[in-house]
Design a protein around this motif. Structure first.
Motif, short mmCIF file in Angstrom:
data_model
loop_
_atom_site.label_atom_id
_atom_site.label_comp_id
_atom_site.label_asym_id
_atom_site.label_seq_id
_atom_site.Cartn_x
_atom_site.Cartn_y
_atom_site.Cartn_z
N HIS A 139 0.81 -1.22 0.00
CA HIS A 139 0.00 0.00 0.00
C HIS A 139 0.85 1.27 0.00
CE1 HIS A 139 -3.49 -2.51 0.67
NE2 HIS A 139 -2.85 -3.09 1.66
N LYS A 140 2.18 1.13 0.12
CA LYS A 140 3.03 2.31 0.26
C LYS A 140 3.96 2.54 -0.92
CE LYS A 140 3.09 2.62 5.25
NZ LYS A 140 2.69 3.97 5.55
N VAL A 141 4.27 1.49 -1.67
CA VAL A 141 5.22 1.65 -2.78
C VAL A 141 4.50 1.36 -4.10
CG1 VAL A 141 7.21 1.08 -1.35
CG2 VAL A 141 6.06 -0.75 -2.58
N GLY A 142 4.99 1.94 -5.14
CA GLY A 142 4.33 1.78 -6.43
C GLY A 142 4.95 0.70 -7.30
N VAL A 143 5.56 -0.31 -6.66
CA VAL A 143 6.18 -1.40 -7.41
C VAL A 143 5.69 -2.73 -6.82
CG1 VAL A 143 8.25 -0.04 -7.98
CG2 VAL A 143 8.24 -1.45 -5.92
N PRO A 144 5.84 -3.83 -7.56
CA PRO A 144 5.43 -5.12 -7.01
C PRO A 144 6.20 -5.48 -5.74
CG PRO A 144 5.86 -5.29 -9.37
CD PRO A 144 6.32 -3.93 -8.93
N VAL A 145 5.50 -6.14 -4.81
CA VAL A 145 6.09 -6.59 -3.55
C VAL A 145 5.95 -8.10 -3.48
CG1 VAL A 145 5.98 -6.47 -1.03
CG2 VAL A 145 5.53 -4.43 -2.40
N LEU A 146 7.08 -8.79 -3.34
CA LEU A 146 7.10 -10.24 -3.25
C LEU A 146 7.45 -10.64 -1.83
CD1 LEU A 146 7.05 -13.05 -4.62
CD2 LEU A 146 9.48 -12.68 -5.18
N ARG A 147 6.69 -11.55 -1.25
CA ARG A 147 6.91 -12.03 0.12
C ARG A 147 7.52 -13.42 0.04
NH1 ARG A 147 8.40 -13.36 4.57
NH2 ARG A 147 7.08 -13.48 6.39
N LEU A 148 8.71 -13.60 0.60
CA LEU A 148 9.39 -14.89 0.63
C LEU A 148 9.78 -15.21 2.07
CD1 LEU A 148 11.83 -14.40 -2.39
CD2 LEU A 148 9.68 -15.67 -2.38
N PHE A 149 9.84 -16.51 2.37
CA PHE A 149 10.26 -16.92 3.71
C PHE A 149 11.74 -17.24 3.73
CE2 PHE A 149 5.70 -18.30 3.95
CZ PHE A 149 5.33 -17.32 4.85
N ALA A 150 12.44 -16.68 4.72
CA ALA A 150 13.87 -16.90 4.88
C ALA A 150 14.13 -18.34 5.31
CB ALA A 150 14.43 -15.94 5.92
N SER A 151 15.28 -18.83 4.93
CA SER A 151 15.71 -20.17 5.31
C SER A 151 16.02 -20.20 6.81
CB SER A 151 16.95 -20.54 4.52
OG SER A 151 17.54 -21.70 5.01
N ASP A 152 15.77 -21.33 7.43
CA ASP A 152 16.09 -21.48 8.85
C ASP A 152 17.55 -21.82 9.09
OD1 ASP A 152 13.60 -20.90 9.85
OD2 ASP A 152 12.92 -22.98 9.81
N SER A 153 18.28 -22.17 8.03
CA SER A 153 19.67 -22.59 8.20
C SER A 153 20.60 -21.42 8.36
CB SER A 153 20.12 -23.42 7.00
OG SER A 153 20.01 -22.69 5.81
#
Length: 153
Positions: A139-153
């Protein structure tokens, strides 16, 4: 060159670096890394996430692990930048002490970024209520936002 703003809360692992540097196949990528380590204000949310994930042993030690100072955060950021560079990407970064979403918006504009990638551990409580960085950034930036989960290692 594809410009990505990468929001993180801990040092990138080898798996994280491989993930973000291969998102766009063989295209050259430039990263601006914004790192805001999760602080004391998030202890309750982290504990709830750990319970939701079944990591009950982490709940007991959450307080011990939250004592991360600026030196550890700086070292984690530098480690992440070195790893991105060694993978062939351009990378610069900064620690974000306060208001990460406002800083994100400014960085996207300053660097004319093509996308934002939020790479963090799962935060189910925040995500459920759309209070996580990715949901708010959309809602704040005018570009695509991708959500990824960080590795636990």
């Amino acid at each position: 060159m594809f410009k990505t703003v990468l929001m993180i809360e801990k040092a990138l692992s080898d798996a994280d670096v491989e993930l973000v540097t291969t998102l766009h196949s063989d295209e050259e990528v430039s990263f601006v890394v914004l790192m805001q380590p999760r602080g004391k204000q998030d202890e309750l949310l982290r504990a709830l996430d750990d319970v939701a994930l079944g990591h009950l042993d982490k709940v007991r030690h959450e307080h011990d692990e939250s004592e991360t100072g600026p030196t550890l955060a700086t070292e984690s950021l530098e480690h992440s930048l070195r790893h991105l560079r060694s993978a062939g990407a351009e990378a610069v970064g900064e620690l974000v002490e306060e208001k990460p979403l406002e800083r994100l918006r400014a960085v996207v504009e300053e660097h004319q970024a093509d996308e934002v990638v939020v790479l963090t551990s799962p935060h189910f409580v925040e995500e459920f209520f759309h209070r996580d960085w990715a949901s708010q950034a959309r809602h704040k930036v005018g570009v695509p936002v991708l959500r990824l989960f960080a590795s636990d290692s």
